[in-house]
Motif scaffolding. Structure first.
Motif, mmCIF file in Angstrom:
data_model
loop_
_atom_site.group_PDB
_atom_site.id
_atom_site.type_symbol
_atom_site.label_atom_id
_atom_site.label_comp_id
_atom_site.label_asym_id
_atom_site.label_seq_id
_atom_site.Cartn_x
_atom_site.Cartn_y
_atom_site.Cartn_z
ATOM 1 N N GLN A 253 0.801 -1.218 0.260
ATOM 2 C CA GLN A 253 -0.009 -0.019 -0.016
ATOM 3 C C GLN A 253 0.838 1.211 0.018
ATOM 4 O O GLN A 253 0.030 2.482 -0.045
ATOM 5 C CB GLN A 253 -0.898 -0.092 1.028
ATOM 6 N N PHE A 254 2.066 1.342 0.238
ATOM 7 C CA PHE A 254 3.096 2.296 0.229
ATOM 8 C C PHE A 254 3.482 2.722 -1.067
ATOM 9 O O PHE A 254 3.468 2.080 -1.973
ATOM 10 C CB PHE A 254 4.513 1.927 1.173
ATOM 11 N N PRO A 255 3.527 4.039 -1.075
ATOM 12 C CA PRO A 255 3.820 4.741 -2.575
ATOM 13 C C PRO A 255 4.973 4.104 -3.206
ATOM 14 O O PRO A 255 5.922 3.799 -2.285
ATOM 15 C CB PRO A 255 3.614 6.230 -2.220
ATOM 16 N N ASN A 256 5.258 4.297 -4.351
ATOM 17 C CA ASN A 256 6.297 3.611 -5.110
ATOM 18 C C ASN A 256 7.462 4.884 -4.893
ATOM 19 O O ASN A 256 7.006 5.882 -4.369
ATOM 20 C CB ASN A 256 6.226 3.282 -6.356
ATOM 21 N N GLN A 257 8.766 4.585 -5.579
ATOM 22 C CA GLN A 257 9.812 5.406 -5.202
ATOM 23 C C GLN A 257 9.600 6.911 -5.759
ATOM 24 O O GLN A 257 9.872 7.900 -4.873
ATOM 25 C CB GLN A 257 10.923 5.026 -5.980
ATOM 26 N N GLU A 258 8.943 6.924 -7.000
ATOM 27 C CA GLU A 258 8.739 8.399 -7.502
ATOM 28 C C GLU A 258 7.615 9.171 -6.846
ATOM 29 O O GLU A 258 7.838 10.137 -6.488
ATOM 30 C CB GLU A 258 8.394 8.205 -9.102
ATOM 31 N N LYS A 259 6.423 8.404 -6.343
ATOM 32 C CA LYS A 259 5.370 9.100 -5.696
ATOM 33 C C LYS A 259 6.009 9.437 -4.445
ATOM 34 O O LYS A 259 5.439 10.693 -3.937
ATOM 35 C CB LYS A 259 4.133 8.082 -5.595
#
Length: 290
Positions: A253-259
């Motif tokens: 559920q955690f945002p990806n690297q770019e986000k």
């Protein structure tokens, strides 16, 4: 007669306008009241829950796993988490007069590495680390570990606190770290805002967190291990699988690297970057208060 009709019509128009305005205000107030009663939603693993519930649920998870937390980190990561944390501390590279806030640092893994780093580098002068966590059980484990390791207790302190509402003055620290904790927090944007607030100008934010694997084959292998093996290990080693099921779900559920990089920038940090470790299983995110 004409003037009488005009007066009557004018009076009626004013009454109608007054009624319309009154009804509009009432409807607006009613909508506002309804909207305010609608609970903000967030995620707890793959479940959607009211945001107000998350702190309590996450607190219960870490209360349950506190005593076996470090053992399970070794077992589930095959000891690789130690390497990730060592690299993390080397990226921080603390020098003399570093005042560090290690958030969600309960059991002390990052703080102890900080103390060892400044000791080995002979740069202890003016250094101090505050270990902060919302969970008292985790802090209790960390305190006991620090005593058993015979660490200099004048260089470390412990503070129970919520990362979204830190009890520290503005511009209090030269560095802020959070390792494997930010994904469990309800309002990540507020956590980042608070990190920015308590850092001194020139201070550094550094986050170590599970992230997104880009290679689809590795992602499939990682998913199988996460969902089929880790909860089973939790049951065998710690006597409970539910907290570890949540923990692996929270990673997805955690945002990806770019986000997440964008979120750090939105909080005001500059020179924001990230470094993938183990093909993106985890990432180190860095930013400066400039």
């Amino acid at each position: 007669m004409i003037s009488g009709k005009l007066f009557l019509n004018s009076t009626l128009n004013r009454n109608i306008l007054r009624n319309l305005t009154s009804n509009t205000i009432k409807r607006g107030a009613s909508r506002s009241q309804n909207e305010s009663t609608e609970e903000e939603k967030t995620h707890f693993g793959f479940q959607e829950i009211n945001a107000s519930e998350k702190v309590g649920k996450v607190h219960k998870v870490f209360e349950d796993v506190a005593t076996n937390y470090d053992i399970m980190n070794d077992v589930t990561s095959l000891f690789i988490h130690r390497i990730w944390k060592d690299i993390f501390m080397h990226r921080l590279a603390p020098t003399a007069n570093t005042t560090l806030l290690d958030m969600a640092g309960g059991t002390g893994d990052i703080a102890f590495r900080f103390l060892n780093y400044i000791k080995n580098g002979k740069c202890e002068n003016g250094c101090h680390v505050v270990v902060s966590d919302i969970n008292k059980n985790m802090l209790d484990v960390g305190r006991e570990r620090s005593k058993k390791l015979n660490l200099d207790q004048t260089l470390i302190s412990w503070k129970e606190a919520n990362a979204e509402m830190l009890p520290f003055e503005d511009n209090s620290f030269t560095a802020y770290t959070v390792a494997f904790g930010i994904r469990n927090m309800t309002h990540i944007d507020q956590v980042l805002n608070e990190a920015y607030r308590v850092l001194q100008p020139g201070g550094r934010f550094l986050c170590l967190e599970f992230s997104q694997v880009e290679n689809p084959i590795l992602q499939w292998v990682y998913d199988q291990y996460s969902f089929q093996v880790i909860p089973v290990l939790g049951q065998i080693v710690a006597g409970q699988w539910q907290p570890y099921q949540y923990l692996v779900e929270s990673i997805r559920q955690f945002p990806n690297q770019e986000k997440f990089k964008e979120m750090i920038e939105e909080a005001g940090f500059r020179a924001v970057s990230y470094e993938n470790l183990t093909n993106g299983v985890v990432a180190i995110h860095s930013g400066f208060k400039l």
